[in-house]
Design an enzyme around this catalytic site. Structure first.
Site, mmCIF file in Angstrom:
data_model
loop_
_atom_site.group_PDB
_atom_site.id
_atom_site.type_symbol
_atom_site.label_atom_id
_atom_site.label_comp_id
_atom_site.label_asym_id
_atom_site.label_seq_id
_atom_site.Cartn_x
_atom_site.Cartn_y
_atom_site.Cartn_z
ATOM 1 N N CYS A 1 3.334 1.601 4.271
ATOM 2 C CA CYS A 1 3.881 2.612 3.356
ATOM 3 C C CYS A 1 3.738 4.020 3.902
ATOM 4 O O CYS A 1 4.406 4.934 3.424
ATOM 5 C CB CYS A 1 3.202 2.509 1.993
ATOM 6 S SG CYS A 1 1.426 2.860 2.029
ATOM 7 N N CYS B 1 11.115 7.102 0.001
ATOM 8 C CA CYS B 1 10.568 6.729 -1.310
ATOM 9 C C CYS B 1 9.045 6.682 -1.255
ATOM 10 O O CYS B 1 8.351 7.234 -2.118
ATOM 11 C CB CYS B 1 11.155 5.387 -1.740
ATOM 12 S SG CYS B 1 10.678 4.872 -3.398
ATOM 13 N N CYS B 2 8.499 6.028 -0.215
ATOM 14 C CA CYS B 2 7.042 5.986 -0.073
ATOM 15 C C CYS B 2 6.481 7.391 0.128
ATOM 16 O O CYS B 2 5.378 7.695 -0.346
ATOM 17 C CB CYS B 2 6.644 5.109 1.120
ATOM 18 S SG CYS B 2 6.704 3.330 0.810
ATOM 19 N N CYS C 1 9.779 -3.878 -3.634
ATOM 20 C CA CYS C 1 9.517 -4.031 -2.197
ATOM 21 C C CYS C 1 8.514 -5.143 -1.920
ATOM 22 O O CYS C 1 7.922 -5.192 -0.840
ATOM 23 C CB CYS C 1 9.007 -2.713 -1.617
ATOM 24 S SG CYS C 1 10.125 -1.336 -1.920
ATOM 25 N N CYS D 1 4.677 -2.348 -4.644
ATOM 26 C CA CYS D 1 5.675 -2.066 -5.675
ATOM 27 C C CYS D 1 6.620 -3.263 -5.842
ATOM 28 O O CYS D 1 6.955 -3.943 -4.863
ATOM 29 C CB CYS D 1 6.493 -0.843 -5.282
ATOM 30 S SG CYS D 1 5.549 0.679 -5.217
HETATM 31 S S1 SF4 Z 1 6.784 0.461 -1.813
HETATM 32 FE FE1 SF4 Z 1 8.987 0.574 -2.307
HETATM 33 S S2 SF4 Z 1 9.156 1.343 -4.412
HETATM 34 FE FE2 SF4 Z 1 7.034 1.694 -3.695
HETATM 35 S S3 SF4 Z 1 7.040 3.767 -2.973
HETATM 36 FE FE3 SF4 Z 1 7.451 2.479 -1.171
HETATM 37 S S4 SF4 Z 1 9.702 2.230 -1.019
HETATM 38 FE FE4 SF4 Z 1 9.192 3.101 -3.058
#
Ligand code: SF4
Length: 234
Positions: free
Chosen positions: A228, A121-122, A205, A202
């Site tokens: 991240c 996701c990151c 998280c 985010c």
């Molecule tokens: S902090 Fe969480 S929601 Fe944001 S990009 Fe990374 S995994 Fe995704």
């Protein structure tokens, strides 16, 4: 503009030896005006401590590009804070970096990739958009500090980052230095700080932190993830 002898890691090391001990505002003025004029950007999360670096940047040149990773997963309070800070400090070039719609459709169609694979996701929401944007710059500025994690405790002010130079003007500041600077100038912090969010990313998280916990304990709580990925391992 100063003549920089190439962008090799040894040249960046020389920069650090010559200028790495300067006060943060002098590092910023040198970097923005002399070393990389028109080719440098700041990366900011508009998080708990971001206002300190942003205020210093605004004092040097409020038209400096400020890159914000608009992952689509931020707290609404952070987005409002971003807009308020830009207006208050006179920052005229805050740029939202958004993930590729194609990558989201392919890899995160339900928007829950953060729960299944936070690294992936990151990668699509932060790392890829940032490095695509940085291709237009020779240097970038971060708010990282040596006291934040054990992985950062030997970080230099001027670092080689592939073909670019990464600059960490606040590397030597402590949390007390940040708090004192913000308090003395009566700068507004992200309002989530008052709700016990000591480090803010985010929303899915980021958890609240109890008194005495590490300030980053609420980031990806319950997993072994601590970064991240935009700074590699650190
Ligand atoms: S902090 Fe969480 S929601 Fe944001 S990009 Fe990374 S995994 Fe995704």
């Amino acid at each position: 503009m100063l003549d920089i002898p190439g962008r090799t890691s040894s040249a960046v090391g020389a920069l650090d030896r010559m200028f790495g001990a300067l006060p943060p505002k002098d590092v910023l003025a040198l970097s923005i005006r002399d070393l990389f004029p028109g080719r440098i950007a700041v990366v900011s999360s508009f998080g708990a401590d971001s206002i300190a670096l942003l205020n210093l940047v605004a004092e040097v040149d409020p038209s400096t590009p400020v890159l914000f990773l608009e992952t689509g997963k931020h707290f609404e309070a952070t987005l409002r804070y971003r807009d308020m800070v830009a207006e208050k400090l006179g920052l005229t070039n805050v740029i939202d970096l958004v993930p590729s719609a194609e990558a989201l459709a392919q890899k995160d169609p339900d928007g829950l990739l953060h729960a299944r694979e936070p690294d992936a996701c990151c990668a699509i929401r932060k790392v890829a958009p940032l490095y695509e944007a940085l291709s237009g710059y020779d240097a970038w500025i971060t708010g990282r500090r040596r006291d934040q994690t054990f992985l950062r405790n030997r970080m230099e002010v001027f670092e080689a980052d592939g073909a670019r130079t990464k600059i960490n003007p606040l590397a030597d500041w402590s949390q007390d230095d940040i708090d004192t600077y913000i308090w003395r100038l009566e700068l507004p912090r992200n309002p989530l700080v008052d709700e016990s969010y000591a480090s803010i990313g985010c929303a899915p998280c980021t958890a609240k932190v109890a008194p005495g916990e590490d300030v980053r304990a609420g980031r990806w709580r319950g997993t072994d993830k601590i970064e991240c990925g935009i700074h590699g391992a650190t």
